[in-house]
Design a protein around this motif. Sequence first.
Motif, mmCIF file in Angstrom:
data_model
loop_
_atom_site.group_PDB
_atom_site.id
_atom_site.type_symbol
_atom_site.label_atom_id
_atom_site.label_comp_id
_atom_site.label_asym_id
_atom_site.label_seq_id
_atom_site.Cartn_x
_atom_site.Cartn_y
_atom_site.Cartn_z
ATOM 1 N N GLU A 141 -4.481 21.235 70.867
ATOM 2 C CA GLU A 141 -4.918 22.590 71.187
ATOM 3 C C GLU A 141 -3.786 23.539 70.806
ATOM 4 N N PRO A 142 -4.035 24.833 70.670
ATOM 5 C CA PRO A 142 -2.959 25.757 70.325
ATOM 6 C C PRO A 142 -1.820 25.699 71.336
ATOM 7 N N MET A 143 -0.580 25.672 70.832
ATOM 8 C CA MET A 143 0.596 25.557 71.684
ATOM 9 C C MET A 143 1.761 26.334 71.092
ATOM 10 N N GLN B 202 6.053 24.401 74.280
ATOM 11 C CA GLN B 202 5.030 23.492 74.806
ATOM 12 C C GLN B 202 4.978 22.193 74.004
ATOM 13 N N ILE B 203 5.115 22.311 72.681
ATOM 14 C CA ILE B 203 5.136 21.120 71.828
ATOM 15 C C ILE B 203 6.345 20.260 72.175
ATOM 16 N N ALA B 204 7.509 20.888 72.260
ATOM 17 C CA ALA B 204 8.737 20.150 72.571
ATOM 18 C C ALA B 204 8.611 19.429 73.905
ATOM 19 N N GLY C 278 -1.378 33.446 66.642
ATOM 20 C CA GLY C 278 -1.269 34.576 67.553
ATOM 21 C C GLY C 278 0.053 34.560 68.286
ATOM 22 N N LYS C 279 0.111 35.398 69.300
ATOM 23 C CA LYS C 279 1.326 35.516 70.111
ATOM 24 C C LYS C 279 0.948 35.324 71.567
ATOM 25 N N ILE C 280 1.941 34.838 72.325
ATOM 26 C CA ILE C 280 1.739 34.628 73.752
ATOM 27 C C ILE C 280 3.088 34.823 74.450
ATOM 28 N N LYS C 281 3.054 35.191 75.700
ATOM 29 C CA LYS C 281 4.290 35.361 76.457
ATOM 30 C C LYS C 281 4.768 33.996 76.937
ATOM 31 N N ASP C 282 6.009 33.661 76.618
ATOM 32 C CA ASP C 282 6.614 32.394 77.044
ATOM 33 C C ASP C 282 6.913 32.480 78.532
ATOM 34 N N SER D 148 8.824 30.653 80.333
ATOM 35 C CA SER D 148 10.218 30.380 80.686
ATOM 36 C C SER D 148 11.143 31.556 80.398
ATOM 37 N N THR D 149 10.895 32.245 79.287
ATOM 38 C CA THR D 149 11.809 33.308 78.871
ATOM 39 C C THR D 149 11.233 34.711 79.051
ATOM 40 N N GLY D 150 9.918 34.810 79.160
ATOM 41 C CA GLY D 150 9.276 36.119 79.255
ATOM 42 C C GLY D 150 9.166 36.827 77.914
ATOM 43 N N ARG D 151 9.574 36.151 76.855
ATOM 44 C CA ARG D 151 9.508 36.745 75.517
ATOM 45 C C ARG D 151 8.206 36.369 74.824
ATOM 46 N N THR D 152 7.822 37.186 73.861
ATOM 47 C CA THR D 152 6.640 36.899 73.079
ATOM 48 C C THR D 152 6.984 35.869 71.998
ATOM 49 N N VAL D 153 6.183 34.811 71.914
ATOM 50 C CA VAL D 153 6.421 33.729 70.958
ATOM 51 C C VAL D 153 5.136 33.409 70.212
ATOM 52 N N ALA D 154 5.279 32.682 69.125
ATOM 53 C CA ALA D 154 4.123 32.310 68.309
ATOM 54 C C ALA D 154 3.332 31.184 68.965
#
Length: 83
Positions: free
Chosen positions: A29-31, A35-37, A65-69, A71-77
């Motif tokens: 599923e999209p990750m 999440q993959i690690a 797309g983008k999603i908020k991480d 753990s960090t609160g940053r936007t990630v792919a």
Amino acid sequence: MITHETRLESYIMTDTNTRQIDILTALSEPMTARQIAYKLGYSDLNAVKPRITELIKNDKIKAIGKIKDGSTGRTVALYKRVV
């Protein structure tokens, strides 16, 4: 230079093909990269990020797309396998 030598040694010791297959298998599923690690049992994102870059270049996965991480609160792919 010592850092160049140690990076090269580390790269040679890494079975990139196996790690790429592991990432593709994990992407049911999209990750995010984190999440993959974590799904693969790695706490360091550097265990998967170089392989993700290679898989993107080889059109095996893509950023969708983008999603908020969390753990960090940053936007990630957000990544998904290309069918």
